[in-house]
Design a protein around this motif. Sequence first.
Motif, PDB file in Angstrom:
ATOM      1  N   ALA A 243       0.859  -1.171   0.000  1.00 18.83           N
ATOM      2  CA  ALA A 243       0.000   0.000   0.000  1.00 18.83           C
ATOM      3  C   ALA A 243       0.898   1.224   0.000  1.00 18.83           C
ATOM      4  N   ALA A 244       0.509   2.196  -0.752  1.00 20.07           N
ATOM      5  CA  ALA A 244       1.258   3.447  -0.788  1.00 20.07           C
ATOM      6  C   ALA A 244       0.262   4.579  -0.637  1.00 20.07           C
ATOM      7  N   SER A 245       0.641   5.542   0.134  1.00 18.41           N
ATOM      8  CA  SER A 245      -0.234   6.688   0.312  1.00 18.41           C
ATOM      9  C   SER A 245       0.591   7.955   0.263  1.00 18.41           C
TER      10      SER A 245
ATOM     11  N   GLU B 182      -3.853  11.012  11.805  1.00 18.32           N
ATOM     12  CA  GLU B 182      -4.232  10.619  13.169  1.00 18.32           C
ATOM     13  C   GLU B 182      -5.542   9.837  13.185  1.00 18.32           C
ATOM     14  N   SER B 183      -6.451  10.176  12.298  1.00 13.91           N
ATOM     15  CA  SER B 183      -7.714   9.445  12.200  1.00 13.91           C
ATOM     16  C   SER B 183      -7.463   8.026  11.707  1.00 13.91           C
TER      17      SER B 183
ATOM     18  N   PRO C 234      -4.217  -5.526   4.927  1.00 12.30           N
ATOM     19  CA  PRO C 234      -4.110  -4.160   4.389  1.00 12.30           C
ATOM     20  C   PRO C 234      -3.837  -3.114   5.466  1.00 12.30           C
ATOM     21  N   PHE C 235      -4.377  -3.303   6.646  1.00 14.58           N
ATOM     22  CA  PHE C 235      -4.153  -2.357   7.736  1.00 14.58           C
ATOM     23  C   PHE C 235      -2.695  -2.381   8.188  1.00 14.58           C
ATOM     24  N   LYS C 236      -2.116  -3.573   8.198  1.00 17.96           N
ATOM     25  CA  LYS C 236      -0.699  -3.692   8.551  1.00 17.96           C
ATOM     26  C   LYS C 236       0.168  -3.038   7.494  1.00 17.96           C
ATOM     27  N   ALA C 237      -0.210  -3.179   6.224  1.00 22.23           N
ATOM     28  CA  ALA C 237       0.546  -2.556   5.127  1.00 22.23           C
ATOM     29  C   ALA C 237       0.469  -1.032   5.212  1.00 22.23           C
ATOM     30  N   VAL C 238      -0.696  -0.495   5.515  1.00 15.39           N
ATOM     31  CA  VAL C 238      -0.863   0.960   5.639  1.00 15.39           C
ATOM     32  C   VAL C 238      -0.066   1.472   6.844  1.00 15.39           C
ATOM     33  N   SER C 239      -0.125   0.736   7.923  1.00 11.25           N
ATOM     34  CA  SER C 239       0.627   1.123   9.114  1.00 11.25           C
ATOM     35  C   SER C 239       2.116   1.210   8.794  1.00 11.25           C
ATOM     36  N   LYS C 240       2.602   0.260   8.039  1.00  5.11           N
ATOM     37  CA  LYS C 240       4.014   0.254   7.641  1.00  5.11           C
ATOM     38  C   LYS C 240       4.308   1.401   6.673  1.00  5.11           C
ATOM     39  N   ALA C 241       3.411   1.622   5.717  1.00  2.00           N
ATOM     40  CA  ALA C 241       3.616   2.684   4.725  1.00  2.00           C
ATOM     41  C   ALA C 241       3.642   4.076   5.374  1.00  2.00           C
ATOM     42  N   LEU C 242       2.791   4.264   6.376  1.00  2.00           N
ATOM     43  CA  LEU C 242       2.714   5.557   7.059  1.00  2.00           C
ATOM     44  C   LEU C 242       3.677   5.657   8.232  1.00  2.00           C
ATOM     45  N   LYS C 243       4.395   4.570   8.488  1.00  2.00           N
ATOM     46  CA  LYS C 243       5.366   4.504   9.592  1.00  2.00           C
ATOM     47  C   LYS C 243       4.692   4.848  10.924  1.00  2.00           C
ATOM     48  N   LEU C 244       3.548   4.187  11.168  1.00  2.00           N
ATOM     49  CA  LEU C 244       2.807   4.433  12.419  1.00  2.00           C
ATOM     50  C   LEU C 244       3.233   3.461  13.505  1.00  2.00           C
TER      51      LEU C 244
END
Length: 108
Positions: free
Chosen positions: A14-16, A53-54, A98-108
């Motif tokens: 995932a990329a954002s 943050e949301s 997908p949530f794990k991928a987004v978390s990694k992409a956003l460095k959360l």
Amino acid sequence: IRRPPRSTPKPSSAASDVYKRQIVDFGYQCKSCVYCQASVSLLSSNSINKPVESIKSLLNVIETFFEDNLTNIPKEWKIFKKIFDKKNIARKDCLLLPFKAVSKALKL
């Protein structure tokens, strides 16, 4: 009767794009089951124009959803109730990927 093994989801990416701590674009590539595809599709279409943050708070709720006796999903993200419920607990890894991928992409 022997059932074939359930397919394991392959890692998705995932990329954002983030501008001023707000998601302005979201793209993904996914070769996986329908549960993973549904999860990433809902996540991508509902993340645009949301503050990071949301998204972070949603990730926290979703990551503990199945462990905390089906935690309530905030009204802002009620669309996810379509796929996150007790009948899909067997596919939780697919739904969470997908949530794990987004978390990694956003460095959360």
